[in-house]
Scaffold this motif. Sequence first.
Motif, PDB file in Angstrom:
ATOM      1  N   MET A 116       0.839  -1.184   0.000  1.00 15.37           N
ATOM      2  CA  MET A 116       0.000   0.000   0.000  1.00 15.37           C
ATOM      3  C   MET A 116       0.877   1.238   0.000  1.00 15.37           C
ATOM      4  O   MET A 116       1.783   1.366   0.805  1.00 15.37           O
ATOM      5  CB  MET A 116      -0.923  -0.019   1.223  1.00 15.37           C
ATOM      6  N   SER A 117       0.595   2.147  -0.894  1.00 14.78           N
ATOM      7  CA  SER A 117       1.315   3.418  -0.932  1.00 14.78           C
ATOM      8  C   SER A 117       0.904   4.268   0.262  1.00 14.78           C
ATOM      9  O   SER A 117      -0.238   4.201   0.715  1.00 14.78           O
ATOM     10  CB  SER A 117       0.975   4.155  -2.235  1.00 14.78           C
ATOM     11  N   LYS A 118       1.818   5.061   0.752  1.00 14.22           N
ATOM     12  CA  LYS A 118       1.520   5.851   1.942  1.00 14.22           C
ATOM     13  C   LYS A 118       0.393   6.860   1.730  1.00 14.22           C
ATOM     14  O   LYS A 118      -0.243   7.281   2.681  1.00 14.22           O
ATOM     15  CB  LYS A 118       2.781   6.551   2.440  1.00 14.22           C
ATOM     16  N   LEU A 119       0.098   7.232   0.492  1.00 17.01           N
ATOM     17  CA  LEU A 119      -0.972   8.198   0.229  1.00 17.01           C
ATOM     18  C   LEU A 119      -2.232   7.551  -0.355  1.00 17.01           C
ATOM     19  O   LEU A 119      -3.115   8.246  -0.832  1.00 17.01           O
ATOM     20  CB  LEU A 119      -0.462   9.305  -0.697  1.00 17.01           C
ATOM     21  N   ASP A 120      -2.337   6.227  -0.283  1.00 18.28           N
ATOM     22  CA  ASP A 120      -3.517   5.536  -0.809  1.00 18.28           C
ATOM     23  C   ASP A 120      -4.806   5.968  -0.104  1.00 18.28           C
ATOM     24  O   ASP A 120      -5.876   5.919  -0.695  1.00 18.28           O
ATOM     25  CB  ASP A 120      -3.373   4.024  -0.708  1.00 18.28           C
ATOM     26  N   TYR A 121      -4.709   6.379   1.140  1.00 23.42           N
ATOM     27  CA  TYR A 121      -5.907   6.803   1.872  1.00 23.42           C
ATOM     28  C   TYR A 121      -6.553   8.045   1.259  1.00 23.42           C
ATOM     29  O   TYR A 121      -7.728   8.303   1.490  1.00 23.42           O
ATOM     30  CB  TYR A 121      -5.579   7.092   3.340  1.00 23.42           C
ATOM     31  N   ILE A 122      -5.788   8.817   0.504  1.00 27.60           N
ATOM     32  CA  ILE A 122      -6.340  10.046  -0.088  1.00 27.60           C
ATOM     33  C   ILE A 122      -6.273  10.035  -1.612  1.00 27.60           C
ATOM     34  O   ILE A 122      -6.402  11.081  -2.245  1.00 27.60           O
ATOM     35  CB  ILE A 122      -5.641  11.300   0.481  1.00 27.60           C
TER      36      ILE A 122
ATOM     37  N   ALA B 221       8.237  16.867   4.502  1.00 24.30           N
ATOM     38  CA  ALA B 221       8.885  17.842   5.384  1.00 24.30           C
ATOM     39  C   ALA B 221       8.818  17.420   6.853  1.00 24.30           C
ATOM     40  O   ALA B 221       9.365  18.103   7.723  1.00 24.30           O
ATOM     41  CB  ALA B 221       8.231  19.210   5.201  1.00 24.30           C
ATOM     42  N   GLY B 222       8.106  16.313   7.128  1.00 23.30           N
ATOM     43  CA  GLY B 222       7.996  15.842   8.504  1.00 23.30           C
ATOM     44  C   GLY B 222       7.046  16.653   9.350  1.00 23.30           C
ATOM     45  O   GLY B 222       7.147  16.654  10.577  1.00 23.30           O
ATOM     46  N   ARG B 223       6.105  17.342   8.714  1.00 18.35           N
ATOM     47  CA  ARG B 223       5.193  18.224   9.455  1.00 18.35           C
ATOM     48  C   ARG B 223       3.751  17.722   9.502  1.00 18.35           C
ATOM     49  O   ARG B 223       2.918  18.315  10.193  1.00 18.35           O
ATOM     50  CB  ARG B 223       5.226  19.615   8.846  1.00 18.35           C
ATOM     51  N   LEU B 224       3.417  16.658   8.773  1.00 21.62           N
ATOM     52  CA  LEU B 224       2.029  16.191   8.707  1.00 21.62           C
ATOM     53  C   LEU B 224       1.512  15.784  10.080  1.00 21.62           C
ATOM     54  O   LEU B 224       0.413  16.180  10.481  1.00 21.62           O
ATOM     55  CB  LEU B 224       1.879  15.036   7.712  1.00 21.62           C
ATOM     56  N   ALA B 225       2.276  15.005  10.822  1.00 18.89           N
ATOM     57  CA  ALA B 225       1.839  14.565  12.151  1.00 18.89           C
ATOM     58  C   ALA B 225       1.611  15.748  13.081  1.00 18.89           C
ATOM     59  O   ALA B 225       0.644  15.764  13.844  1.00 18.89           O
ATOM     60  CB  ALA B 225       2.858  13.602  12.754  1.00 18.89           C
TER      61      ALA B 225
ATOM     62  N   HIS C 193      -8.246   9.408  -3.940  1.00 16.88           N
ATOM     63  CA  HIS C 193      -9.404   9.879  -4.697  1.00 16.88           C
ATOM     64  C   HIS C 193      -9.632  11.389  -4.548  1.00 16.88           C
ATOM     65  O   HIS C 193     -10.601  11.915  -5.089  1.00 16.88           O
ATOM     66  CB  HIS C 193     -10.659   9.120  -4.279  1.00 16.88           C
ATOM     67  N   TYR C 194      -8.759  12.062  -3.847  1.00 14.68           N
ATOM     68  CA  TYR C 194      -8.868  13.507  -3.673  1.00 14.68           C
ATOM     69  C   TYR C 194      -8.141  14.214  -4.821  1.00 14.68           C
ATOM     70  O   TYR C 194      -7.349  13.598  -5.537  1.00 14.68           O
ATOM     71  CB  TYR C 194      -8.289  13.922  -2.312  1.00 14.68           C
ATOM     72  N   PRO C 195      -8.388  15.516  -4.998  1.00 13.75           N
ATOM     73  CA  PRO C 195      -7.720  16.254  -6.082  1.00 13.75           C
ATOM     74  C   PRO C 195      -6.198  16.191  -5.969  1.00 13.75           C
ATOM     75  O   PRO C 195      -5.642  16.177  -4.868  1.00 13.75           O
ATOM     76  CB  PRO C 195      -8.217  17.694  -5.900  1.00 13.75           C
ATOM     77  N   SER C 196      -5.530  16.188  -7.107  1.00  9.21           N
ATOM     78  CA  SER C 196      -4.069  16.029  -7.141  1.00  9.21           C
ATOM     79  C   SER C 196      -3.350  17.152  -6.389  1.00  9.21           C
ATOM     80  O   SER C 196      -2.302  16.918  -5.788  1.00  9.21           O
ATOM     81  CB  SER C 196      -3.575  15.940  -8.577  1.00  9.21           C
ATOM     82  N   GLU C 197      -3.912  18.365  -6.409  1.00  9.72           N
ATOM     83  CA  GLU C 197      -3.276  19.479  -5.677  1.00  9.72           C
ATOM     84  C   GLU C 197      -3.273  19.204  -4.175  1.00  9.72           C
ATOM     85  O   GLU C 197      -2.310  19.516  -3.474  1.00  9.72           O
ATOM     86  CB  GLU C 197      -4.004  20.814  -5.941  1.00  9.72           C
ATOM     87  N   LEU C 198      -4.373  18.637  -3.684  1.00 10.80           N
ATOM     88  CA  LEU C 198      -4.477  18.326  -2.265  1.00 10.80           C
ATOM     89  C   LEU C 198      -3.510  17.198  -1.890  1.00 10.80           C
ATOM     90  O   LEU C 198      -2.837  17.270  -0.856  1.00 10.80           O
ATOM     91  CB  LEU C 198      -5.920  17.933  -1.934  1.00 10.80           C
ATOM     92  N   ILE C 199      -3.422  16.201  -2.746  1.00 12.41           N
ATOM     93  CA  ILE C 199      -2.485  15.096  -2.513  1.00 12.41           C
ATOM     94  C   ILE C 199      -1.050  15.623  -2.480  1.00 12.41           C
ATOM     95  O   ILE C 199      -0.259  15.248  -1.612  1.00 12.41           O
ATOM     96  CB  ILE C 199      -2.649  14.001  -3.581  1.00 12.41           C
ATOM     97  N   ALA C 200      -0.719  16.524  -3.401  1.00 13.54           N
ATOM     98  CA  ALA C 200       0.627  17.095  -3.441  1.00 13.54           C
ATOM     99  C   ALA C 200       0.919  17.890  -2.167  1.00 13.54           C
ATOM    100  O   ALA C 200       2.030  17.828  -1.622  1.00 13.54           O
ATOM    101  CB  ALA C 200       0.782  17.982  -4.670  1.00 13.54           C
ATOM    102  N   SER C 201      -0.076  18.616  -1.680  1.00 14.03           N
ATOM    103  CA  SER C 201       0.094  19.394  -0.454  1.00 14.03           C
ATOM    104  C   SER C 201       0.350  18.474   0.744  1.00 14.03           C
ATOM    105  O   SER C 201       1.243  18.734   1.561  1.00 14.03           O
ATOM    106  CB  SER C 201      -1.159  20.240  -0.217  1.00 14.03           C
ATOM    107  N   VAL C 202      -0.425  17.400   0.837  1.00  8.28           N
ATOM    108  CA  VAL C 202      -0.233  16.438   1.925  1.00  8.28           C
ATOM    109  C   VAL C 202       1.130  15.766   1.800  1.00  8.28           C
ATOM    110  O   VAL C 202       1.845  15.600   2.796  1.00  8.28           O
ATOM    111  CB  VAL C 202      -1.369  15.387   1.926  1.00  8.28           C
TER     112      VAL C 202
END
Length: 165
Positions: A1-7, A24-28, A9-18
């Motif tokens: 499973m890719s680490k971004l599989d949970y998202i 950058a180690g800031r998501l958590a 189906h969301y827009p590509s801009e949002l996926i890129a932001s996440v």
Amino acid sequence: MSKLDYIKHYPSELIASVDSLLQAGRLAAVVKQKYPTTHTVTNDKQLYDYVNGIKNRYLKKESALAKIIYDGALNPVKGTLGTNTFISKNHGGKLKAKNEIKISTLFRNAPEAFLRMIVVHELAHLREKDHNKAFYQLCCHMEPDYHQYEFDMRLWLICREEGLI
């Protein structure tokens, strides 16, 4: 499973932001800042009371729930965070129907907003079996921030998969 599989189906801009926050180690930190505490619904009895409280407020006319439990077999990687089961059994020539809700044990230690979002989702299935427009309208009626909580819960799951939370 890719680490971004949970998202995925969301827009590509949002996926890129996440992804940039993750790299950058800031998501958590973002998720923890928004949802700093967990809930206190830690056992099946408390979960039963919690779910029935929401059900009685929004879905009084729906049939009673026979069983509400945390279930360790539900796996977010396989896409199952909760289930709503309608069981019909024949007892002495009479058909008995029961509704059961199971929530992944993963949510025992989650922020309350995520538990509520999963519960609202499963309760909405009492009235709407499919994920259609009426289903999501009912979810938003019971929890106005439903879609935001769902997205944030997916970010939380990414952080858990990466060992950040």
